[in-house]
Each structure stands twice: as C-alpha cells, then as structure tokens.
Design a protein around this motif. Structure first.
Motif, PDB file in Angstrom:
ATOM      1  N   GLY A 195       0.903  -1.198  -0.144  1.00 26.83           N
ATOM      2  CA  GLY A 195       0.024  -0.025   0.058  1.00 26.83           C
ATOM      3  C   GLY A 195       0.880   1.244  -0.074  1.00 26.83           C
ATOM      4  O   GLY A 195       0.455   2.183  -0.830  1.00 26.83           O
ATOM      5  N   GLY A 196       1.955   1.217   0.679  1.00 26.62           N
ATOM      6  CA  GLY A 196       2.785   2.185   0.808  1.00 26.62           C
ATOM      7  C   GLY A 196       3.589   2.396  -0.520  1.00 26.62           C
ATOM      8  O   GLY A 196       4.257   3.680  -0.817  1.00 26.62           O
ATOM      9  N   LEU A 197       3.814   1.317  -1.101  1.00 26.87           N
ATOM     10  CA  LEU A 197       4.509   1.230  -2.208  1.00 26.87           C
ATOM     11  C   LEU A 197       3.570   1.767  -3.396  1.00 26.87           C
ATOM     12  O   LEU A 197       4.132   2.559  -4.371  1.00 26.87           O
ATOM     13  CB  LEU A 197       4.902   0.033  -2.701  1.00 26.87           C
ATOM     14  N   VAL A 198       2.245   1.630  -3.702  1.00 26.94           N
ATOM     15  CA  VAL A 198       1.518   1.947  -4.630  1.00 26.94           C
ATOM     16  C   VAL A 198       0.945   3.593  -4.386  1.00 26.94           C
ATOM     17  O   VAL A 198       1.114   4.167  -5.204  1.00 26.94           O
ATOM     18  CB  VAL A 198       0.018   1.232  -4.519  1.00 26.94           C
ATOM     19  N   ALA A 199       1.026   3.890  -2.988  1.00 27.63           N
ATOM     20  CA  ALA A 199       0.198   5.450  -3.065  1.00 27.63           C
ATOM     21  C   ALA A 199       0.887   6.316  -3.488  1.00 27.63           C
ATOM     22  O   ALA A 199       0.295   7.170  -4.188  1.00 27.63           O
ATOM     23  CB  ALA A 199      -0.067   5.317  -1.544  1.00 27.63           C
ATOM     24  N   PRO A 200       2.247   6.625  -3.120  1.00 30.08           N
ATOM     25  CA  PRO A 200       2.759   8.035  -3.627  1.00 30.08           C
ATOM     26  C   PRO A 200       2.890   7.824  -5.251  1.00 30.08           C
ATOM     27  O   PRO A 200       2.573   9.181  -5.944  1.00 30.08           O
ATOM     28  CB  PRO A 200       4.200   7.878  -2.958  1.00 30.08           C
ATOM     29  N   THR A 201       3.336   6.904  -5.668  1.00 31.71           N
ATOM     30  CA  THR A 201       3.282   6.667  -7.272  1.00 31.71           C
ATOM     31  C   THR A 201       1.733   6.921  -7.774  1.00 31.71           C
ATOM     32  O   THR A 201       1.619   7.566  -8.825  1.00 31.71           O
ATOM     33  CB  THR A 201       3.834   5.589  -7.799  1.00 31.71           C
ATOM     34  N   LEU A 202       0.999   6.194  -7.583  1.00 34.81           N
ATOM     35  CA  LEU A 202      -0.395   6.557  -7.649  1.00 34.81           C
ATOM     36  C   LEU A 202      -1.124   7.711  -7.815  1.00 34.81           C
ATOM     37  O   LEU A 202      -1.405   8.466  -8.694  1.00 34.81           O
ATOM     38  CB  LEU A 202      -1.604   5.497  -6.926  1.00 34.81           C
ATOM     39  N   LEU A 203      -0.771   8.430  -6.473  1.00 30.85           N
ATOM     40  CA  LEU A 203      -1.271   9.800  -6.584  1.00 30.85           C
ATOM     41  C   LEU A 203      -0.395  10.808  -7.293  1.00 30.85           C
ATOM     42  O   LEU A 203      -1.015  11.708  -8.036  1.00 30.85           O
ATOM     43  CB  LEU A 203      -1.097  10.385  -5.114  1.00 30.85           C
ATOM     44  N   GLY A 204       0.910  10.470  -7.588  1.00 28.30           N
ATOM     45  CA  GLY A 204       1.791  11.233  -8.547  1.00 28.30           C
ATOM     46  C   GLY A 204       1.202  11.119  -9.858  1.00 28.30           C
ATOM     47  O   GLY A 204       1.232  12.336 -10.737  1.00 28.30           O
ATOM     48  N   LEU A 205       1.021  10.067 -10.250  1.00 29.60           N
ATOM     49  CA  LEU A 205       0.313   9.833 -11.606  1.00 29.60           C
ATOM     50  C   LEU A 205      -0.844  10.404 -11.802  1.00 29.60           C
ATOM     51  O   LEU A 205      -1.118  11.043 -13.146  1.00 29.60           O
ATOM     52  CB  LEU A 205       0.388   8.470 -11.862  1.00 29.60           C
ATOM     53  N   ILE A 206      -1.397  10.183 -10.924  1.00 23.46           N
ATOM     54  CA  ILE A 206      -3.099  10.987 -10.892  1.00 23.46           C
ATOM     55  C   ILE A 206      -3.015  12.577 -11.296  1.00 23.46           C
ATOM     56  O   ILE A 206      -3.466  13.270 -11.796  1.00 23.46           O
ATOM     57  CB  ILE A 206      -3.984  10.601  -9.784  1.00 23.46           C
ATOM     58  N   ILE A 207      -1.964  13.102 -10.286  1.00 20.62           N
ATOM     59  CA  ILE A 207      -1.808  14.314 -10.191  1.00 20.62           C
ATOM     60  C   ILE A 207      -1.174  15.223 -11.813  1.00 20.62           C
ATOM     61  O   ILE A 207      -1.750  16.057 -12.125  1.00 20.62           O
ATOM     62  CB  ILE A 207      -0.773  14.854  -9.097  1.00 20.62           C
ATOM     63  N   ASP A 208      -0.275  13.997 -12.112  1.00 18.93           N
ATOM     64  CA  ASP A 208       0.134  14.736 -13.499  1.00 18.93           C
ATOM     65  C   ASP A 208      -0.821  14.497 -14.624  1.00 18.93           C
ATOM     66  O   ASP A 208      -1.087  15.442 -15.313  1.00 18.93           O
ATOM     67  CB  ASP A 208       1.368  13.630 -13.885  1.00 18.93           C
ATOM     68  N   MET A 209      -1.482  13.309 -14.377  1.00 20.35           N
ATOM     69  CA  MET A 209      -2.659  13.035 -15.442  1.00 20.35           C
ATOM     70  C   MET A 209      -3.808  14.269 -15.600  1.00 20.35           C
ATOM     71  O   MET A 209      -4.373  14.354 -16.445  1.00 20.35           O
ATOM     72  CB  MET A 209      -3.191  11.673 -15.438  1.00 20.35           C
ATOM     73  N   THR A 210      -4.031  14.691 -14.257  1.00 16.53           N
ATOM     74  CA  THR A 210      -5.368  15.309 -14.141  1.00 16.53           C
ATOM     75  C   THR A 210      -4.764  16.953 -14.047  1.00 16.53           C
ATOM     76  O   THR A 210      -5.346  17.781 -13.704  1.00 16.53           O
ATOM     77  CB  THR A 210      -5.945  15.258 -12.989  1.00 16.53           C
ATOM     78  N   LYS A 211      -3.480  17.015 -14.387  1.00 14.95           N
ATOM     79  CA  LYS A 211      -2.844  18.516 -14.496  1.00 14.95           C
ATOM     80  C   LYS A 211      -2.901  19.116 -12.875  1.00 14.95           C
ATOM     81  O   LYS A 211      -3.357  20.480 -12.900  1.00 14.95           O
ATOM     82  CB  LYS A 211      -3.454  19.289 -15.588  1.00 14.95           C
ATOM     83  N   GLY A 212      -2.507  18.500 -12.138  1.00 22.31           N
ATOM     84  CA  GLY A 212      -2.371  18.885 -10.551  1.00 22.31           C
ATOM     85  C   GLY A 212      -3.654  19.081  -9.768  1.00 22.31           C
ATOM     86  O   GLY A 212      -3.725  19.715  -8.758  1.00 22.31           O
ATOM     87  N   ASN A 213      -4.595  18.138 -10.313  1.00 25.53           N
ATOM     88  CA  ASN A 213      -5.846  17.800  -9.381  1.00 25.53           C
ATOM     89  C   ASN A 213      -5.543  17.000  -8.355  1.00 25.53           C
ATOM     90  O   ASN A 213      -5.662  15.631  -8.675  1.00 25.53           O
ATOM     91  CB  ASN A 213      -6.921  17.408 -10.553  1.00 25.53           C
ATOM     92  N   PHE A 214      -5.437  17.407  -7.064  1.00 26.11           N
ATOM     93  CA  PHE A 214      -5.148  16.571  -6.049  1.00 26.11           C
ATOM     94  C   PHE A 214      -6.296  15.923  -5.450  1.00 26.11           C
ATOM     95  O   PHE A 214      -6.457  14.812  -4.948  1.00 26.11           O
ATOM     96  CB  PHE A 214      -4.331  17.567  -4.958  1.00 26.11           C
ATOM     97  N   GLN A 215      -7.618  16.808  -5.743  1.00 27.67           N
ATOM     98  CA  GLN A 215      -8.873  15.991  -5.056  1.00 27.67           C
ATOM     99  C   GLN A 215      -9.046  14.824  -5.581  1.00 27.67           C
ATOM    100  O   GLN A 215      -9.515  13.943  -4.864  1.00 27.67           O
ATOM    101  CB  GLN A 215     -10.052  17.001  -5.253  1.00 27.67           C
ATOM    102  N   PHE A 216      -9.160  14.653  -6.896  1.00 28.44           N
ATOM    103  CA  PHE A 216      -9.330  13.208  -7.542  1.00 28.44           C
ATOM    104  C   PHE A 216      -8.671  12.211  -6.950  1.00 28.44           C
ATOM    105  O   PHE A 216      -9.121  11.080  -6.731  1.00 28.44           O
ATOM    106  CB  PHE A 216      -9.408  13.309  -8.998  1.00 28.44           C
ATOM    107  N   GLY A 217      -7.414  12.427  -6.610  1.00 27.76           N
ATOM    108  CA  GLY A 217      -6.360  11.503  -6.168  1.00 27.76           C
ATOM    109  C   GLY A 217      -6.671  11.066  -4.697  1.00 27.76           C
ATOM    110  O   GLY A 217      -6.789   9.755  -4.264  1.00 27.76           O
ATOM    111  N   TYR A 218      -7.200  11.996  -3.939  1.00 28.76           N
ATOM    112  CA  TYR A 218      -7.595  11.741  -2.568  1.00 28.76           C
ATOM    113  C   TYR A 218      -8.928  10.855  -2.390  1.00 28.76           C
ATOM    114  O   TYR A 218      -9.447  10.281  -1.472  1.00 28.76           O
ATOM    115  CB  TYR A 218      -7.592  13.147  -1.923  1.00 28.76           C
ATOM    116  N   PHE A 219      -9.832  11.279  -3.674  1.00 30.40           N
ATOM    117  CA  PHE A 219     -11.087  10.521  -3.522  1.00 30.40           C
ATOM    118  C   PHE A 219     -10.795   8.918  -3.743  1.00 30.40           C
ATOM    119  O   PHE A 219     -11.618   8.156  -3.237  1.00 30.40           O
ATOM    120  CB  PHE A 219     -11.928  11.173  -4.670  1.00 30.40           C
ATOM    121  N   VAL A 220      -9.899   8.683  -4.955  1.00 23.69           N
ATOM    122  CA  VAL A 220      -9.501   7.450  -4.671  1.00 23.69           C
ATOM    123  C   VAL A 220      -9.195   6.946  -3.511  1.00 23.69           C
ATOM    124  O   VAL A 220      -9.388   5.600  -3.217  1.00 23.69           O
ATOM    125  CB  VAL A 220      -8.472   7.255  -5.818  1.00 23.69           C
TER     126      VAL A 220
END
Length: 417
Positions: free
Chosen positions: A364-389
């Motif tokens: 979980g710790g392995l996936v989380a930072p990378t997952l959020l980082g990719l979501i933030i990049d893909m959504t052009k800086g949208n942190f909220q969507f990553g946190y909803f996941v």
C-alpha cells in the motif's frame, strides 16, 4: 528487619527495569518514523533543486515501500530465528548509512536506490517491537502496549514536521545529518541496555514453550484471518501513505501555504494525535472487545468523511481542524489490525506473522505515492481526485475486515481468558 525495605526497593527497581525493552523499542521506532517522514517536507526543495516532476517524486517516495515490502517477511523470520536485539542493531546501522548517503545524492536514480535500501533497513523494526512485547509481557499488557507502541509514529512525525521542518527550511540536508546522529545514539543505547530477553516473565515463558511446539509457519499462512488482516492493513497503509506523503505538497500547491504554516499545522496535528493509538487500544479492549471488526469499519468511514473535508474545504481553519481530527480516525483501523495478532498468533512465530502482514501492507505504501503522483500529473495538478481514490480504498479495507472471524485461532488461548 532490613530485608523488607530492600525487597521492596528491588521490586520497584524490577518494575521499572521491566519496561526498558519496550522503551527502547519505542525509541527505535520513533527515529525510524522521523527518518521516514522527513521526505514529505524535504521533497519540496528536492523537487525544486533537481527539477523532478510529480510522477518522479512519487517514484522516489514509493521506493521506500518497495524495500520495506521485500524485507518484511524475511526480517520477521530473522527475528524469530536470531532474536530481536541483533536484528535491530543491524537494521539501525544500515539506516544510519542510508540517511547519510541520501543527503549526498544528486541524481534521481541515486535517490530512488538509497530510499529503497532505507525502506529495507526500517522494515524489521515493527516486527521486532511486536516480538519484544510478545516475549517480555503478559497477556493483560500485550494489547495495550502494542497499541501504545504506535505513539512512535506520531512522535517521529512530530519531530519531522517541527524540528525537521525547521532544518529543511535552512537546508534539507541538515535534517538527514541530524537523523544520523540520533541513529548512532540509539544504537549505543540498544547495545548497552537492551537485553536479549528479560527474566521478568518466567511463568509466561514456561507456558509459551509448551504451546508453541506444534505450531508452524504454514499454520499461520493457512489461517484466513491473517490474510484478511493483511488486505485490510494494505488498504489502510495505502490511504495513510498517500494522504500523508502528499499532504504538504497539496497544502503548498493548492492552498498556497508557506513551509512554516505547513510545518506548524502538521506538527500540532502530530501532538494532537499522540493519544490516538492509546485511545484505540482502550476502545478495543473495553468498548469493542470481541467487536474489533466493527470498530475498524466505523473508523475507516469516519476517516474517509474527514479526509473529504480536508481536500475540499478552502477555509484554512476548517482544513486545519479536519487535519487534526483525521489524525485520530485514520490511525484507528491501522492500529486495530496491527494489534489483533496478539490475540490469534503465538509468540514463537509472531515475528514471522507480523513480517508477512507487514510485507503485504507495505505494498500500500509502495502504490500510494506513485499512484497519486501519476493522477496529479494526468489531471494537471488535481489533488482532489487522487484523494477521492484513497477514500474509496479506505472504505474497502474496512469492509474487508468484516470477514474476520475469532471462532478459531492459531493459538490455543481463548479470547475471553
């Protein structure tokens, strides 16, 4: 007539000495969490200095959990095989080298490699703490001490977000040099004062030696409760790592807070959260005894609701209060799934069992930072969507723990003893 005061003094002395192993375990874990959590603040100047994208920063943060996951199971086995003292000393020595090396790194590959080794060095400490509790304390103390041990997470985070933030504001490398000094001091204390195993629980040890003979590692892995706990803690660890590792960046980028403001909020949050782990232990042993799975689900839902307010609110006061409240609720389910093994696992193999759970949860710790980082990049800086996941994953973990059953256990002990 002189023997009575002497005996009373000896009893008091033994009463204090009894908790030395636990105190040293807490100290070791606190330094580990201090080291681990520095990056959530240090990543801001590191990204700026080395021009890292959010995805690259996520990979850097995830490298720690990969090393942690790989070593979790073998580290637990080594603790059962060679004893917790030897393993702790080796792990702390390796952590000292990695922290110093991290301050000297200058490329993304070096940062990732060192962070990976750092995770491997830290991986066995939680299992060692559990082993110390299991082998040195009686049944009435184990559950509370295990939950109390999670204070080290808040203490380490507090040091990282207060004193560490101050050093990072000057030069991020200074914070890692400070960690190196603390590691060296801790290693010396462990060598001098941590016994291989104390003599305070002779009656306990004789009972354990009789009940552990027929138990094997295979028995642990074939128990469904172990894997349900692993799935639950995987989800909770994913939430905690993703939420915590990106929170400073979220507040800086989206809410435009300064490093001083962020450090202040996170420091106070960790102070407020010091009572979360002991409170979880009290609630589990009193109000939710034999109902732990419902405690886990309710806590997961509460943490998810509060996290929603953290990332959607715009008022700094509302955000700050939500962060403080979430410090409690987010840790409750994690503490619960890490404490329950004392009820269903025998001392002889509890290191290996916790190592197995740690390995799965570390993913979980392995996936989380990378997952959020990719979501933030893909959504052009949208942190909220990553946190909803993350919120959705937290609730899934709570639901999975509803499948826990205590009708049978790995040990021969009754739950109601």
């Amino acid at each position: 007539m002189n023997s009575q005061p002497s005996t009373k003094a000896d009893n008091q002395r033994n009463g204090m000495l009894k908790y030395i192993p636990f105190m040293l375990a807490i100290l070791s874990s606190t330094i580990i969490y201090f080291d681990k959590n520095l990056l959530q603040l240090a990543i801001i100047p590191i990204r700026s200095q080395f021009s890292l994208s959010a995805g690259q920063a996520g990979l850097l943060m995830s490298a720690y959990s990969l090393g942690y996951a790989i070593i979790g199971l073998p580290g637990g086995w080594l603790i059962d095989r060679f004893g917790y003292k030897r393993v702790i000393i080796v792990c702390m020595a390796l952590a000292t080298l990695t922290s110093f090396s991290f301050s000297l790194a200058s490329t993304l590959l070096l940062f990732i490699t060192i962070r990976f080794v750092m995770g491997a060095a830290h991986a066995s400490i939680p299992s060692a703490t559990t082993k110390i509790i299991a082998t040195n304390y009686d049944e009435k103390q184990k559950m509370f001490l295990q939950s109390f041990s999670f204070l080290s997470s808040n203490l380490g985070s507090f040091i990282a977000t207060s004193f560490g933030a101050y050093l990072i504001a000057i030069n991020w490398k200074y914070s890692y040099w400070c960690v190196v000094i603390l590691y060296i001091i801790t290693i010396l204390l462990i060598i001098k004062f941590l016994p291989t195993r104390t003599d305070f629980g002779k009656n306990i040890k004789s009972t354990e030696s009789q009940t552990n003979k027929s138990i094997s590692i295979k028995t642990v892995f074939s128990n469904s409760n172990v894997w349900i706990l692993a799935i639950g803690v995987f989800c909770f660890n994913l939430f905690l790592n993703g939420y915590n590792m990106w929170l400073a960046s979220f507040l800086s980028t989206t809410r435009h807070m300064s490093m001083g403001q962020i450090g202040g909020i996170l420091s106070i949050s960790n102070i407020v959260g010091l009572g979360s782990a002991p409170l979880a232990g009290i609630l589990l042993s009193k109000l939710f005894k034999n109902k732990e799975k419902y405690f886990i689900l309710l806590s997961a839902i509460a943490a998810s609701v509060v996290a929603y307010f953290v990332v959607t609110a715009t008022n700094p006061i509302v955000i700050t209060i939500a962060i403080f409240i979430n410090t409690y609720f987010a840790l409750f389910p994690f503490v619960a799934v890490k404490t329950i093994p004392h009820v269903i696992i025998n001392e002889k193999i509890i290191g290996s069992t916790m190592g197995a759970i740690t390995t799965v949860s570390s993913l979980g710790g392995l996936v989380a930072p990378t997952l959020l980082g990719l979501i933030i990049d893909m959504t052009k800086g949208n942190f909220q969507f990553g946190y909803f996941v993350l919120i959705g994953i937290m609730i899934i973990g709570g639901l999975a723990c509803l499948l826990l059953s205590f009708k049978t256990s790995i040990s021969d002990k009754s739950r109601n003893q």
